[in-house]
Design an enzyme around this catalytic site. Sequence first.
Site, mmCIF file in Angstrom:
data_model
loop_
_atom_site.group_PDB
_atom_site.id
_atom_site.type_symbol
_atom_site.label_atom_id
_atom_site.label_comp_id
_atom_site.label_asym_id
_atom_site.label_seq_id
_atom_site.Cartn_x
_atom_site.Cartn_y
_atom_site.Cartn_z
ATOM 1 N N LYS A 187 19.642 -34.030 44.952
ATOM 2 C CA LYS A 187 19.712 -35.873 45.239
ATOM 3 C C LYS A 187 19.800 -36.045 46.622
ATOM 4 O O LYS A 187 20.370 -35.574 47.027
ATOM 5 C CB LYS A 187 19.952 -36.366 44.754
ATOM 6 C CG LYS A 187 19.801 -37.879 44.556
ATOM 7 C CD LYS A 187 21.096 -38.455 43.820
ATOM 8 C CE LYS A 187 20.690 -39.840 43.569
ATOM 9 N NZ LYS A 187 22.437 -40.526 42.606
ATOM 10 N N LEU A 201 21.493 -46.661 45.989
ATOM 11 C CA LEU A 201 22.383 -46.086 44.621
ATOM 12 C C LEU A 201 21.829 -47.039 43.570
ATOM 13 O O LEU A 201 22.273 -46.037 42.320
ATOM 14 C CB LEU A 201 23.291 -45.789 45.273
ATOM 15 C CG LEU A 201 22.584 -44.259 46.230
ATOM 16 C CD1 LEU A 201 24.818 -43.264 46.230
ATOM 17 C CD2 LEU A 201 21.985 -43.528 45.601
ATOM 18 N N SER A 206 19.515 -43.609 39.993
ATOM 19 C CA SER A 206 19.715 -43.188 40.631
ATOM 20 C C SER A 206 19.061 -41.763 41.200
ATOM 21 O O SER A 206 18.320 -41.840 42.413
ATOM 22 C CB SER A 206 20.324 -43.780 41.754
ATOM 23 O OG SER A 206 21.706 -43.201 41.877
ATOM 24 N N ILE A 226 26.844 -43.006 38.582
ATOM 25 C CA ILE A 226 28.428 -43.976 39.087
ATOM 26 C C ILE A 226 28.419 -44.867 37.661
ATOM 27 O O ILE A 226 28.758 -46.128 37.612
ATOM 28 C CB ILE A 226 28.414 -44.217 40.590
ATOM 29 C CG1 ILE A 226 29.927 -45.502 40.491
ATOM 30 C CG2 ILE A 226 27.591 -45.719 40.724
ATOM 31 C CD1 ILE A 226 30.430 -45.903 42.081
ATOM 32 N N GLY A 227 27.492 -44.663 37.621
ATOM 33 C CA GLY A 227 26.103 -46.201 36.439
ATOM 34 C C GLY A 227 25.510 -46.172 35.341
ATOM 35 O O GLY A 227 24.612 -46.362 34.611
ATOM 36 N N GLY A 228 25.262 -44.181 35.821
ATOM 37 C CA GLY A 228 24.132 -43.600 34.756
ATOM 38 C C GLY A 228 23.069 -42.893 35.538
ATOM 39 O O GLY A 228 22.511 -42.083 34.659
ATOM 40 N N SER A 229 23.559 -41.890 36.274
ATOM 41 C CA SER A 229 22.539 -42.297 37.789
ATOM 42 C C SER A 229 21.669 -41.062 37.108
ATOM 43 O O SER A 229 20.979 -39.992 37.969
ATOM 44 C CB SER A 229 22.803 -42.189 38.996
ATOM 45 O OG SER A 229 22.780 -43.756 39.459
#
Length: 572
Positions: free
Chosen positions: A138, A196, A222, A243-246
């Site tokens: 990434k 992101l 992301s 950080i939230g599902g990336s």
Amino acid sequence: MRTLTCVPNWEARAAAKRASTLDKIPAEWNLSPASLSKARNQRDLTGPFIQQFLNGDEIFILSKEATDIVDDIKHGKLSAVQVTTTFCKAAAIAHQINNCLHEVFFDKALERARELDAYYADKGTTIGPLHGLPISLKDQFHIKGVDTTMGYVGWIGSNLGIKDPNLSHQVESQITAELLSLGAVLFCKTSLPQTLLFGETKNNIIGQTLNPHNQNLSCGGSSGGEGALQALRGSVLGVGTDIGGSVRIPAAFNGIFSLKPTPERLSYRDVANTNPGQNTYRSAVGFLSTSLDGLELALRSVLSTQPWIRDPAVIPIPFRQEVVDEYRGRAGVDGIAKLPLKLGVLWTDRTVGPHPPIVRGLHEVVDSLRQAGHKVVDWEPPLQATAKRVHVSFLFADGAHDIHSHLDLSGEPLIPDLQEAFKLRQPMDLLKYQSLTLEGLEYEAAYSDYWNSTAERGDGQIVDAVIMPVAPHAAVIPGKYYHTAYTEVINLINYSSAVIPVTKADKSVDIVDESYQPLNPIDEQNWGAYDPEIYDGAPVGVQLVARKFEEEKILAIAGVVTAALRTYRDKA
């Protein structure tokens, strides 16, 4: 007199970057205008479509999983150059038809592969467990001599050089160095969204990356470019962040596997990030792969370097084979229980209900596990809406000042999808920040208490892991991702999570439930976005969740679940 249109400097820089990436693709791998036009009008780019641009030997190599590749190289059946050339070509084609890369450095990769082959020829052995394996990254991870843009135009031409011009292209992320020390071949950087903090992949440099399985839909975010590249077999193992599902969202949306560890398990040192000073809820380095074995190979290999020695933020926990053996031993290779697992299933978070393909996928997993002799119980933890509210507050805590500092480097605007969410505002005050921190800790404790209480429900056995949706929909229609709580709650409590593919949306089966009564306006919005025709063919995945630092456990349980699914389908 003719009026000249002035192109903003940021647009010119972005266009130059796009052209530069394409120019790095060898001429013999360039697709014709006719092929590119055909790709734009093709619903599904995976499998037969991309394979038409590859020969038989290349398709054979690309069909192998990460563990098979390193084993074949170790035993002299394949060379690092053969494998690297094949994956570079596949990635080049994938980018031309799917717009999934920010950076290619095939020349460096092939030079590295030649060095590895020379070492093998001289020593008769490999330099590490990843010897010759191409790994994609990434575009947050730094490699010396290679751009890191993180989706910002103002970062083009630099590699953390915005902090210190003398460091431009000189910084290397710790995990990058670890992968190289293990014998990996790094060959490309994959696309991600501006900021992101977005469940799709879209920025001002390359535009949007769509879903290779169904171009009506998003590849997620992301780490969306990673998911898309792997769906096209342009990579079998990649590194992302979450950080939230990336890493979980792109895995589910693209029909592959992923692992989100607890943040302090792997090194984030010298990795680019959004608002890096916010570390109450840290981003985690994770892996995406076309196989579960690839995830285990990556985790085992990186932990063998003892990353905690170089990064004090990493907890010193070596890879625990005994944990893998314990949970793998709970079932046979067919997933049939020997010592039954007890798994919770979250059917809905009681805020936004899942679409029909997700509900069907959950039922298939549950039915396969019960048929295999495992225990499955309903999971009704503290309301996840609380966790989402607290978690989102921290992502916005700086008032988007960090994001705007990067935008200001080039003068680029926020993409339209993010203009309202990330407009500049006053940062959160300290007392509110502290109050939300306490609320988050209280939620984490309540969730843990609920988990512990499962031992009191009849059989005295505590739940081993939880099955839940990744999102309330399969790979989403662009612009219609309204609810991210299914993944965000896991970031707030910092649990370990793996994603496995289950099925695909089917318009003939996943019909609209006319009797469904929306729970609230967001649920109504999400439900209204469901269209069986558009979603047809979209991958459906689920996440399996264990507690903090239980990465080995959740990978082993994911193996049991996927085996049970295979057995269930074979008997159907």
